[in-house]
Design a protein around this motif. Structure first.
Motif, PDB file in Angstrom:
ATOM      1  N   GLY A  15      -8.886 -28.427  17.154  1.00 50.00           N
ATOM      2  CA  GLY A  15      -9.414 -28.209  15.816  1.00 50.00           C
ATOM      3  C   GLY A  15      -8.361 -28.065  14.741  1.00 50.00           C
ATOM      4  N   MET A  16      -8.852 -27.734  13.531  1.00 52.16           N
ATOM      5  CA  MET A  16      -7.981 -27.634  12.352  1.00 52.16           C
ATOM      6  C   MET A  16      -7.626 -26.183  12.049  1.00 52.16           C
ATOM      7  N   GLY A  17      -7.184 -25.472  13.101  1.00 56.96           N
ATOM      8  CA  GLY A  17      -6.863 -24.056  12.937  1.00 56.96           C
ATOM      9  C   GLY A  17      -5.756 -23.800  11.947  1.00 56.96           C
ATOM     10  N   ASP A  18      -4.755 -24.702  11.865  1.00 64.39           N
ATOM     11  CA  ASP A  18      -3.670 -24.483  10.919  1.00 64.39           C
ATOM     12  C   ASP A  18      -4.173 -24.528   9.480  1.00 64.39           C
ATOM     13  N   LEU A  19      -5.126 -25.413   9.173  1.00 68.05           N
ATOM     14  CA  LEU A  19      -5.705 -25.459   7.834  1.00 68.05           C
ATOM     15  C   LEU A  19      -6.524 -24.203   7.550  1.00 68.05           C
ATOM     16  N   VAL A  20      -7.345 -23.778   8.512  1.00 72.51           N
ATOM     17  CA  VAL A  20      -8.158 -22.575   8.325  1.00 72.51           C
ATOM     18  C   VAL A  20      -7.262 -21.366   8.093  1.00 72.51           C
ATOM     19  N   LEU A  21      -6.184 -21.266   8.860  1.00 75.07           N
ATOM     20  CA  LEU A  21      -5.250 -20.148   8.695  1.00 75.07           C
ATOM     21  C   LEU A  21      -4.649 -20.149   7.298  1.00 75.07           C
ATOM     22  N   MET A  57      -5.989 -21.436   4.565  1.00 77.26           N
ATOM     23  CA  MET A  57      -7.012 -21.123   3.572  1.00 77.26           C
ATOM     24  C   MET A  57      -7.418 -19.649   3.587  1.00 77.26           C
ATOM     25  N   THR A  58      -7.030 -18.903   4.620  1.00 83.13           N
ATOM     26  CA  THR A  58      -7.208 -17.446   4.567  1.00 83.13           C
ATOM     27  C   THR A  58      -6.128 -16.792   3.719  1.00 83.13           C
ATOM     28  N   GLY A  59      -5.159 -17.579   3.272  1.00 82.13           N
ATOM     29  CA  GLY A  59      -4.063 -17.051   2.466  1.00 82.13           C
ATOM     30  C   GLY A  59      -2.828 -16.658   3.262  1.00 82.13           C
ATOM     31  N   ARG A  60      -2.880 -16.825   4.579  1.00 88.88           N
ATOM     32  CA  ARG A  60      -1.764 -16.386   5.432  1.00 88.88           C
ATOM     33  C   ARG A  60      -0.775 -17.541   5.623  1.00 88.88           C
ATOM     34  N   THR A  61      -0.187 -17.963   4.524  1.00 86.67           N
ATOM     35  CA  THR A  61       0.700 -19.113   4.582  1.00 86.67           C
ATOM     36  C   THR A  61       2.033 -18.791   5.243  1.00 86.67           C
ATOM     37  N   ARG A  62       2.448 -17.543   5.199  1.00 89.44           N
ATOM     38  CA  ARG A  62       3.719 -17.193   5.863  1.00 89.44           C
ATOM     39  C   ARG A  62       3.574 -17.283   7.381  1.00 89.44           C
ATOM     40  N   LEU A  63       2.435 -16.861   7.882  1.00 87.85           N
ATOM     41  CA  LEU A  63       2.195 -16.986   9.318  1.00 87.85           C
ATOM     42  C   LEU A  63       2.081 -18.457   9.700  1.00 87.85           C
ATOM     43  N   ASN A  64       1.419 -19.234   8.847  1.00 87.81           N
ATOM     44  CA  ASN A  64       1.335 -20.671   9.075  1.00 87.81           C
ATOM     45  C   ASN A  64       2.725 -21.297   9.078  1.00 87.81           C
ATOM     46  N   LEU A  65       3.586 -20.836   8.178  1.00 82.30           N
ATOM     47  CA  LEU A  65       4.965 -21.320   8.133  1.00 82.30           C
ATOM     48  C   LEU A  65       5.703 -20.996   9.423  1.00 82.30           C
ATOM     49  N   ALA A  66       5.558 -19.762   9.902  1.00 83.08           N
ATOM     50  CA  ALA A  66       6.237 -19.367  11.143  1.00 83.08           C
ATOM     51  C   ALA A  66       5.794 -20.254  12.305  1.00 83.08           C
ATOM     52  N   ASN A  67       4.507 -20.548  12.369  1.00 79.66           N
ATOM     53  CA  ASN A  67       4.003 -21.417  13.440  1.00 79.66           C
ATOM     54  C   ASN A  67       4.646 -22.795  13.393  1.00 79.66           C
ATOM     55  N   ASN A  68       4.734 -23.366  12.199  1.00 73.64           N
ATOM     56  CA  ASN A  68       5.288 -24.709  12.068  1.00 73.64           C
ATOM     57  C   ASN A  68       6.786 -24.740  12.317  1.00 73.64           C
ATOM     58  N   LEU A  69       7.472 -23.676  11.936  1.00 77.61           N
ATOM     59  CA  LEU A  69       8.914 -23.618  12.222  1.00 77.61           C
ATOM     60  C   LEU A  69       9.166 -23.496  13.722  1.00 77.61           C
ATOM     61  N   LEU A  91      -0.941 -21.736  18.555  1.00 78.80           N
ATOM     62  CA  LEU A  91      -0.646 -20.478  17.863  1.00 78.80           C
ATOM     63  C   LEU A  91      -1.721 -20.102  16.846  1.00 78.80           C
ATOM     64  N   PRO A  92      -2.110 -20.979  15.896  1.00 81.44           N
ATOM     65  CA  PRO A  92      -3.182 -20.572  14.966  1.00 81.44           C
ATOM     66  C   PRO A  92      -4.516 -20.337  15.657  1.00 81.44           C
ATOM     67  N   LEU A  93      -4.752 -21.031  16.754  1.00 83.66           N
ATOM     68  CA  LEU A  93      -5.982 -20.806  17.507  1.00 83.66           C
ATOM     69  C   LEU A  93      -6.065 -19.350  17.962  1.00 83.66           C
ATOM     70  N   ALA A  94      -4.987 -18.853  18.532  1.00 83.15           N
ATOM     71  CA  ALA A  94      -4.958 -17.463  18.996  1.00 83.15           C
ATOM     72  C   ALA A  94      -4.981 -16.483  17.827  1.00 83.15           C
ATOM     73  N   GLN A  95      -4.273 -16.793  16.755  1.00 81.12           N
ATOM     74  CA  GLN A  95      -4.188 -15.868  15.618  1.00 81.12           C
ATOM     75  C   GLN A  95      -5.523 -15.730  14.898  1.00 81.12           C
ATOM     76  N   PRO A 146     -12.973 -22.646  17.489  1.00 79.14           N
ATOM     77  CA  PRO A 146     -13.681 -23.915  17.284  1.00 79.14           C
ATOM     78  C   PRO A 146     -14.642 -24.307  18.398  1.00 79.14           C
ATOM     79  N   PHE A 147     -14.862 -23.439  19.380  1.00 84.98           N
ATOM     80  CA  PHE A 147     -15.593 -23.853  20.577  1.00 84.98           C
ATOM     81  C   PHE A 147     -17.030 -23.332  20.570  1.00 84.98           C
ATOM     82  N   ASP A 148     -17.965 -24.237  20.699  1.00 85.87           N
ATOM     83  CA  ASP A 148     -19.363 -23.889  20.912  1.00 85.87           C
ATOM     84  C   ASP A 148     -20.053 -25.110  21.522  1.00 85.87           C
ATOM     85  N   ARG A 149     -21.360 -25.103  21.513  1.00 86.94           N
ATOM     86  CA  ARG A 149     -22.101 -26.204  22.140  1.00 86.94           C
ATOM     87  C   ARG A 149     -21.724 -27.552  21.540  1.00 86.94           C
ATOM     88  N   ARG A 150     -21.481 -27.609  20.234  1.00 84.58           N
ATOM     89  CA  ARG A 150     -21.143 -28.864  19.582  1.00 84.58           C
ATOM     90  C   ARG A 150     -19.859 -29.463  20.152  1.00 84.58           C
TER      91      ARG A 150
END
Length: 523
Positions: free
Chosen positions: A376-382, A384-396, A432-436, A445-449
């Protein structure tokens, strides 16, 4: 919020935006693949490798110079509209665009001045000419990205599709084919980069038209759901420059890391294995771009709505959008990559007889893309929550993994090692964003769909092509038969499952939302 209203029109808005972007993504994937085929068939492998390496440097420089303004503009403009402060939009645009334009000019000048040094790093002095020509067009690439992001914040995806997905790649293909007919490699760089100039002018005009129109304010016919948090009107100075750059700069560095992950393998292969091997690796990874276009199509449609939902703390709506978006992403991308597992040598032959050696690279890329879409698009969701520094750490961390694996694997495994390094980086960036998000917001992102989408794709584009390849051989005829059968059965299956997969927004006629439902803009 009742189930009936739990984001239904929101889902239709995102679905239609995704459909518009997906139409452009399909065309862009075909045209961009055509550009690569034109280069690899029209010029020597050494010339193709030089162009691909130089354009990788150009795209990384563009990601550096944009300073994260595309993400910042989508995030803050969407929030301002959701909070009833659209009058602050011009100030946010000035805050974003002036520094980005200045950074693009300065970095373009630096690339021009130090082109010889960069060419030495690419192990070919001839790359200096390519880099100097590309540097001239860097500001236009940066302005295009920022202007189109501003239009997407208003749920208007037409500029992105018409200019970025269709206009620029089509112009590049036409010019590259023209240069290939002349055989003059000196014009190849201009043919690739030249379309950035007119596209930048049109994108800027379109942005001014949209952001200056009365619809810049939140539409009056988009009422909130009955139990949604009531937004508090924001003052005109709701986004001070410090807040904008505190969000955007980490996204800039994260974007550089993401692009570095995509392009680093090309640069490393060119430096350690030569330009010809870099051309083979680039050709194999171009199939990856098709899946990225599909994923990007959904993310472009979803990012503004995610920002709006999270601005009013509607976590239930955000969770539904996250899960449905992941299922849609599987439905869009798995049919592209599952057949690759059985037909990789045949597909690599499209680029020329010398490129079939890249088949193992293509298999690794396909497997990594399947996993990326499934998570899924966990990095985008992370973000959009405003936690861009955590997103940065993941990408680094992902970039560091890519660097380390490139150094360890390319000298031993060559282009396959570069592909494995990229796959490892993708795994880090997705897990990483999946767990965070699961820990901090209870989002996953996991359900019947998810299981429905994965199962349908595995049947029609995994098992069926595998069976055809086993019985008839991995030939063009068996691939055509497998794809024809999949093209007949897959849409029919999706139609039957359109309700549980929430695909109705893509298929049903648009209706004006009832007063009690969540409203929607036109995509």
């Amino acid at each position: 919020m009742s189930p009936a209203h739990a984001g239904g029109p929101d889902m239709r808005r995102v679905a239609r935006g995704g459909a518009v972007n997906m139409a452009g993504a399909v065309a862009a994937a075909v045209v961009n693949l055509g550009v690569v085929v034109a280069v690899t068939r029209g010029f020597s492998a050494e010339t193709a490798g030089l162009l691909f390496s130089a354009t990788s440097v150009f795209l990384i420089a563009s990601a550096v110079a944009n300073l994260g303004t595309p993400s910042g503009l989508v995030y803050f403009l969407a929030r301002l509209r959701a909070l009833g402060a659209a009058e602050a939009v011009p100030r946010v645009l000035r805050t974003a665009l002036c520094p980005a334009a200045g950074a693009a000019v300065l970095l373009g000048a630096a690339v021009f001045a130090f082109a010889d040094v960069l060419a030495a790093l690419l192990s070919d002095p001839a790359a200096a000419v390519y880099l100097r020509l590309l540097a001239v067009f860097l500001p236009f690439a940066v302005l295009t990205d920022a202007a189109l992001a501003a239009t997407r914040a208003y749920h208007d995806h037409a500029p992105t599709v018409l200019l970025e997905k269709l206009g620029r790649p089509t112009a590049q293909l036409a010019l590259v084919c023209g240069v290939a007919l002349t055989g003059w490699a000196g014009l190849l760089t201009v043919a690739w980069a030249g379309p950035y100039l007119p596209v930048a002018v049109l994108a800027w005009w379109w942005m001014r038209r949209i952001t200056g129109a009365p619809r810049a304010k939140a539409p009056p016919d988009t009422p909130d759901p009955p139990d949604a948090p009531c937004p508090t009107p924001a003052p005109a100075d709701a986004v001070p420059p410090r807040a904008f750059w505190a969000f955007s700069l980490p996204r800039a560095v994260a974007g550089i890391a993401q692009l570095g992950i995509q392009r680093l393998g090309i640069v490393f292969v060119a430096a350690l294995q030569g330009a010809a091997e870099a051309a083979v690796f680039t050709a194999a990874t171009r199939f990856m771009v098709a899946g990225q276009f599909a994923a990007q199509a959904l993310q472009f449609a979803a990012e503004a709505r995610l920002a709006e939902l999270l601005a009013v703390d509607d976590r239930r709506g955000a969770a539904r959008l996250y899960r449905a978006g992941t299922a849609w992403q599987i439905c869009l991308t798995w049919p592209l990559f599952l057949p690759v597992l059985a037909y990789a040598p045949l597909l690599m032959a499209v680029f020329g007889s010398g490129y079939t050696a890249g088949a193992p690279v293509l298999v690794v890329v396909a497997l990594a893309q399947l996993a990326s879409s499934a998570l899924g698009m966990g990095d985008l969701v992370l973000a959009m929550t405003g936690r861009t520094r955590l997103n940065l750490a993941n990408n680094l961390l992902a970039l560091a993994a890519d660097l380390l694996l490139c150094v360890l694997l390319i000298p031993v495994l060559g282009t396959v090692g570069a592909a494995l390094a990229w796959a490892g980086a993708v795994a880090v960036r997705k897990v990483l964003p999946l767990a965070q998000l699961a820990r901090s917001h209870g989002l996953h992102p996991f359900d019947r769909r998810w299981f429905l989408a994965a199962g349908v794709c595995l049947v029609w584009f995994g098992a069926l092509p595998g069976l055809c390849a086993a019985v008839l051989g991995a030939s063009g005829l068996s691939l055509a038969l497998a794809l024809a059968a999949g093209a007949a059965g897959y849409p029919a299956t999706l139609w039957r499952l359109r309700a549980p997969l929430e695909l109705d927004g893509l298929l049903s006629r648009r209706r004006r939302p009832a007063p009690e439902a969540v409203g929607a803009d036109t995509a």
